[in-house]
Scaffold this motif. Sequence first.
Motif, PDB file in Angstrom:
ATOM      1  N   ALA A   1       0.962  -1.301   0.100  1.00  0.00           N
ATOM      2  CA  ALA A   1      -0.048   0.044   0.331  1.00  0.00           C
ATOM      3  C   ALA A   1       0.704   1.398   0.002  1.00  0.00           C
ATOM      4  N   TRP A   2       1.884   1.083   0.884  1.00  0.00           N
ATOM      5  CA  TRP A   2       2.647   2.217   0.972  1.00  0.00           C
ATOM      6  C   TRP A   2       3.436   2.787  -0.549  1.00  0.00           C
ATOM      7  N   GLN A   3       3.777   1.689  -1.274  1.00  0.00           N
ATOM      8  CA  GLN A   3       4.586   1.828  -2.250  1.00  0.00           C
ATOM      9  C   GLN A   3       3.467   2.206  -3.495  1.00  0.00           C
ATOM     10  N   THR A   4       2.449   2.028  -3.425  1.00  0.00           N
ATOM     11  CA  THR A   4       1.416   2.339  -4.417  1.00  0.00           C
ATOM     12  C   THR A   4       1.209   3.788  -4.025  1.00  0.00           C
TER      13      THR A   4
ATOM     14  N   LEU B   1      -4.189  14.036   0.439  1.00  0.00           N
ATOM     15  CA  LEU B   1      -4.796  13.631   1.626  1.00  0.00           C
ATOM     16  C   LEU B   1      -5.875  12.508   1.249  1.00  0.00           C
ATOM     17  N   LEU B   2      -6.735  12.869   0.382  1.00  0.00           N
ATOM     18  CA  LEU B   2      -7.881  11.654   0.417  1.00  0.00           C
ATOM     19  C   LEU B   2      -7.012  10.637  -0.331  1.00  0.00           C
ATOM     20  N   GLY B   3      -5.923  10.611  -0.819  1.00  0.00           N
ATOM     21  CA  GLY B   3      -5.321   9.400  -1.463  1.00  0.00           C
ATOM     22  C   GLY B   3      -4.833   8.468  -0.120  1.00  0.00           C
ATOM     23  N   LEU B   4      -4.709   9.165   0.863  1.00  0.00           N
ATOM     24  CA  LEU B   4      -4.366   8.455   2.100  1.00  0.00           C
ATOM     25  C   LEU B   4      -5.164   7.037   2.602  1.00  0.00           C
ATOM     26  N   ILE B   5      -6.704   7.441   1.934  1.00  0.00           N
ATOM     27  CA  ILE B   5      -7.540   6.432   2.677  1.00  0.00           C
ATOM     28  C   ILE B   5      -6.988   5.121   1.893  1.00  0.00           C
ATOM     29  N   TYR B   6      -6.342   5.113   0.625  1.00  0.00           N
ATOM     30  CA  TYR B   6      -6.002   3.762   0.207  1.00  0.00           C
ATOM     31  C   TYR B   6      -5.098   3.157   1.224  1.00  0.00           C
ATOM     32  N   LEU B   7      -4.436   3.586   2.091  1.00  0.00           N
ATOM     33  CA  LEU B   7      -3.479   2.752   3.236  1.00  0.00           C
ATOM     34  C   LEU B   7      -4.326   2.030   3.882  1.00  0.00           C
TER      35      LEU B   7
ATOM     36  N   PHE C   1     -10.075   3.058  -4.665  1.00  0.00           N
ATOM     37  CA  PHE C   1     -10.225   3.354  -5.849  1.00  0.00           C
ATOM     38  C   PHE C   1     -11.663   3.293  -6.487  1.00  0.00           C
ATOM     39  N   ASN C   2     -12.423   2.325  -6.090  1.00  0.00           N
ATOM     40  CA  ASN C   2     -13.999   2.361  -6.584  1.00  0.00           C
ATOM     41  C   ASN C   2     -14.568   3.251  -6.102  1.00  0.00           C
ATOM     42  N   ALA C   3     -14.336   3.835  -4.709  1.00  0.00           N
ATOM     43  CA  ALA C   3     -15.189   5.004  -4.202  1.00  0.00           C
ATOM     44  C   ALA C   3     -14.710   6.310  -4.985  1.00  0.00           C
ATOM     45  N   PHE C   4     -13.421   6.318  -5.249  1.00  0.00           N
ATOM     46  CA  PHE C   4     -13.045   7.665  -5.981  1.00  0.00           C
ATOM     47  C   PHE C   4     -13.842   7.612  -7.486  1.00  0.00           C
ATOM     48  N   ASN C   5     -13.717   6.509  -8.210  1.00  0.00           N
ATOM     49  CA  ASN C   5     -14.368   6.564  -9.590  1.00  0.00           C
ATOM     50  C   ASN C   5     -15.908   6.692  -9.390  1.00  0.00           C
ATOM     51  N   GLY C   6     -16.432   6.104  -8.603  1.00  0.00           N
ATOM     52  CA  GLY C   6     -18.094   6.027  -8.527  1.00  0.00           C
ATOM     53  C   GLY C   6     -18.623   7.629  -7.978  1.00  0.00           C
ATOM     54  N   SER C   7     -17.664   8.041  -7.050  1.00  0.00           N
ATOM     55  CA  SER C   7     -18.209   9.477  -6.507  1.00  0.00           C
ATOM     56  C   SER C   7     -17.803  10.497  -7.016  1.00  0.00           C
ATOM     57  N   GLY C   8     -16.901  10.319  -7.961  1.00  0.00           N
ATOM     58  CA  GLY C   8     -16.420  11.241  -8.863  1.00  0.00           C
ATOM     59  C   GLY C   8     -17.400  11.701 -10.076  1.00  0.00           C
ATOM     60  N   VAL C   9     -17.998  10.379 -10.374  1.00  0.00           N
ATOM     61  CA  VAL C   9     -18.714  10.409 -11.677  1.00  0.00           C
ATOM     62  C   VAL C   9     -20.154  11.078 -11.109  1.00  0.00           C
TER      63      VAL C   9
END
Length: 546
Positions: free
Chosen positions: A182-185, A412-418, A424-432
Amino acid sequence: MAKAEDYGATGMHRRESKIPYSKEDCPRSSRSSEPADDLLEALGYTQQLARSRSTLSVTFMSFVLASVPYGLSTTLIYPLTGGGPSCIIWGWVAVCLFMICVAASLGEITSVYPLAGGVYYQTFMLCPVWCRQLVAWLTGWAFVLGNIIITLSVNFGTTLFLIGCVNIFQDGQGNGVFAANAWQTYLIFLAITLLCNAISAWGNRWLPMLDTLTVIGTFVGVLAIICCTLAIAAEGRRSAAWAFGGFEVTSGWNPPGWAWCVGILHGAYATSATGMVVSMCEEVEKPATQVPKALVGAIVLNMLCGLVFLIPLCFVLPDISSIINDPSGQPMPAILRSAIGNEAGAFVLTVPIIILGILCGVSCTTAASRCTWAFARDGAIPGSRLLKFDQVNDKMGIPLNSMLLSMVVQILLGLIYLGSSAAFNAFNGSGVIFLTLSYVIPVAVSFFTGRKTIASGKFNLGAFGVFANVVSIAWCLFAIPLFSMPSALPVDMSTMNYACVVFVGGFAISGLWYYIWGRKNYSGPKVTEVTEELRRASRTSATMHM
């Protein structure tokens, strides 16, 4: 004081020049856009951004915002599990037809109100006076959050796609060579985000040229992919009946028709950013005509490019279950490795898509900074005056602080991935969802108030415009619950779609902030004598056309 009649019913035709400097003292692009500059000043704003984009360059930017091969590649898992090849091809066609209606509807309104505030400003101008402050506030926050989250989603998608492409190379046990934690990503995502912001900030004057080169490179890359996969087809080719009509549901959704609908998120994701180009109105020479044409033209171009890209892939699809379970974690690299039969060759074909993903991130970064800046200059973003989110950097000619704000929020929002790989699914769906809703609010307001303002616009589509409005509203009502659904069943903490949480949370915070601060300190976009005259002139013109 300039009068509304100086600009015509829509404010776009000035009868005489009131520019306080000679034409010889300003660049060619500025001279060609004097009426747009005059209108902007009459509406209470100062022209701060250089008008350096033509119709073609705006169309290309809109195309790059969608970045069809990239957008469809990173979200290919949705149609693969939702219905297979039929969902991949016909789902894409269906979404593009819906989005043509959305683009046409937005184009009509933008031809009347071509400002960087985009749908936020348009909503305020179209709404009845008694509710326009609150409705514009909510639309603005949906638009800004949608821009920022889609930009985040693009950069995160590029990260995951890059890792998946590297894992085309496998060891003796069939595992990818780079098992990123997760950290590398997150660090790769951080590097891509910083790169996109650096290119957008320091290369602003060359962005139109970069968009043009990107379009050319996209078609060259797509051509290379389809020629190589069809010519080699290492594991054979599918029949036309299967490629166009194969229907295999592996997502667990029932009935199968609903699974097919959930699968079209890939098309919605790839086209959702198209309307973001409205925020570039104050950098376009003739925004009232150029931006509407670019909105519709880009969707048509994207649809054709998407079909050219997707149809050949469906002919060389290996077993769908093997793609879904591939260690690379990305369907596209797995499909190419299967079709080419060579790891190095497959990786080379993914390079254009990786580059396109980065350049898509640049365009999204640019558009997000402009809409954030436009919202901030009306005092809707906390600390906008103190932190200068409402100002344009004199040396760079861009709203630098607004760009940095957008970047910090993404990081900051990207930290959620950790904490959750489902981020990523949440980012896709909510952005749309955010963007779709922000697009349709001004369309709905215009439609339910009789399309009075549209009647005087330079992009009035008449009966088709009414049809497009209805389809756009219906699409929004369908898309919001649809893209809140998990992509597959059964659901656990790691596979849940948190798009609804992000969406509801974003709206709740914006509504609470309005109640606490906005209703007393925010009054909406600037309202001038000319603004109100334009509203009255539009309604008078609409009455005369009835």
